[in-house]
Design a protein around this motif. Structure first.
Motif, short mmCIF file in Angstrom:
data_model
loop_
_atom_site.label_atom_id
_atom_site.label_comp_id
_atom_site.label_asym_id
_atom_site.label_seq_id
_atom_site.Cartn_x
_atom_site.Cartn_y
_atom_site.Cartn_z
N ARG A 13 40.38 6.14 -17.11
CA ARG A 13 39.10 6.18 -18.09
C ARG A 13 39.55 6.87 -19.44
O ARG A 13 40.47 7.95 -19.06
CB ARG A 13 38.06 7.05 -17.35
CG ARG A 13 37.47 6.00 -16.27
CD ARG A 13 36.23 6.78 -15.55
NE ARG A 13 35.45 6.07 -14.50
CZ ARG A 13 34.50 5.50 -14.76
NH1 ARG A 13 34.06 5.10 -15.89
NH2 ARG A 13 33.86 4.81 -13.87
N VAL A 29 44.87 0.55 -29.20
CA VAL A 29 44.40 -0.67 -28.38
C VAL A 29 45.44 -1.79 -28.25
O VAL A 29 45.94 -2.39 -27.19
CB VAL A 29 43.09 -1.27 -28.89
CG1 VAL A 29 42.80 -2.72 -28.22
CG2 VAL A 29 41.98 -0.17 -28.46
N TYR A 50 40.95 -5.24 -15.32
CA TYR A 50 39.39 -5.55 -15.71
C TYR A 50 38.94 -4.38 -16.32
O TYR A 50 39.50 -3.07 -16.19
CB TYR A 50 38.54 -5.53 -14.64
CG TYR A 50 38.76 -6.77 -13.57
CD1 TYR A 50 38.26 -8.06 -13.81
CD2 TYR A 50 39.61 -6.47 -12.18
CE1 TYR A 50 38.55 -9.07 -13.05
CE2 TYR A 50 39.81 -7.75 -11.53
CZ TYR A 50 39.45 -9.09 -12.12
OH TYR A 50 39.63 -9.97 -10.85
N TYR A 51 38.10 -4.51 -17.61
CA TYR A 51 37.63 -3.59 -18.20
C TYR A 51 36.38 -3.07 -17.22
O TYR A 51 35.75 -3.74 -16.40
CB TYR A 51 36.77 -3.86 -19.40
CG TYR A 51 37.55 -4.09 -20.48
CD1 TYR A 51 38.18 -3.03 -21.27
CD2 TYR A 51 37.68 -5.29 -21.50
CE1 TYR A 51 39.28 -3.34 -22.21
CE2 TYR A 51 38.41 -5.59 -22.54
CZ TYR A 51 39.25 -4.34 -22.82
OH TYR A 51 40.11 -4.53 -24.00
N ALA A 63 32.63 -2.06 -17.04
CA ALA A 63 31.59 -2.66 -17.64
C ALA A 63 31.17 -2.03 -19.05
O ALA A 63 31.00 -2.45 -20.19
CB ALA A 63 30.38 -2.95 -16.81
N ASP A 64 31.04 -0.58 -19.06
CA ASP A 64 30.91 -0.07 -20.17
C ASP A 64 31.84 0.50 -21.14
O ASP A 64 31.70 1.26 -22.15
CB ASP A 64 30.09 1.51 -19.78
CG ASP A 64 31.18 2.47 -18.95
OD1 ASP A 64 32.25 2.34 -19.04
OD2 ASP A 64 30.75 3.34 -18.74
N MET A 65 33.07 -0.29 -20.95
CA MET A 65 34.27 -0.28 -21.67
C MET A 65 34.88 1.12 -21.81
O MET A 65 35.47 1.68 -22.89
CB MET A 65 33.77 -0.75 -23.03
CG MET A 65 33.49 -2.09 -23.33
SD MET A 65 34.53 -3.17 -22.65
CE MET A 65 35.83 -3.46 -24.16
N SER A 66 34.48 2.09 -20.79
CA SER A 66 35.11 3.44 -20.78
C SER A 66 36.49 3.48 -20.26
O SER A 66 37.07 4.49 -20.27
CB SER A 66 34.19 4.20 -19.91
OG SER A 66 34.21 4.02 -18.53
N ALA A 86 39.73 0.80 -17.57
CA ALA A 86 39.83 -0.38 -17.05
C ALA A 86 40.41 0.19 -15.54
O ALA A 86 40.50 1.30 -14.97
CB ALA A 86 41.18 -0.62 -17.79
#
Length: 98
Positions: free
Chosen positions: A8, A22, A42-43, A45-48, A50
């Motif tokens: 995170r 990135v 996987y990310y 979901a809130d893109m905070s 992986a």
């Protein structure tokens, strides 16, 4: 051995600090994927961050490899490493059928 890595972005890190890393991060992840060290990613979901299913000889060796990730090097990511083992709960289910 397999580990689950929850990576995170650290609290207080601005998106402007993340963006330059990135592409380099994705390139390094691709190298790990090609070498079959990273099995799935996987990310969150809130893109905070992986979630990564990582395979290696030991937690120590995986931790060492993770230091090659640009965002880990820069102190952007906080990583939680959870060693995994096969689920054996089915054994009790099938033993009851005898």
């Amino acid at each position: 051995m397999q580990v689950l890595v929850i990576a995170r972005v650290k609290s207080g890190i601005a998106i402007e600090q993340v963006l330059p890393f990135v592409s380099p991060e994705a390139a390094q992840v691709w190298k790990f994927y090609q070498s079959e060290q990273i099995r799935q990613i996987y990310y969150i979901a809130d893109m905070s961050g992986a979630v990564i299913l990582w395979e290696g000889e030991s937690v120590e060796s995986i931790t060492q490899e993770m230091q090659k990730l640009p965002m880990v090097k820069q102190g952007i990511l906080a990583c939680e490493i959870l060693p995994l083992k096969p689920y054996t709960g089915y054994a009790s289910l099938f033993s009851q059928q005898q």
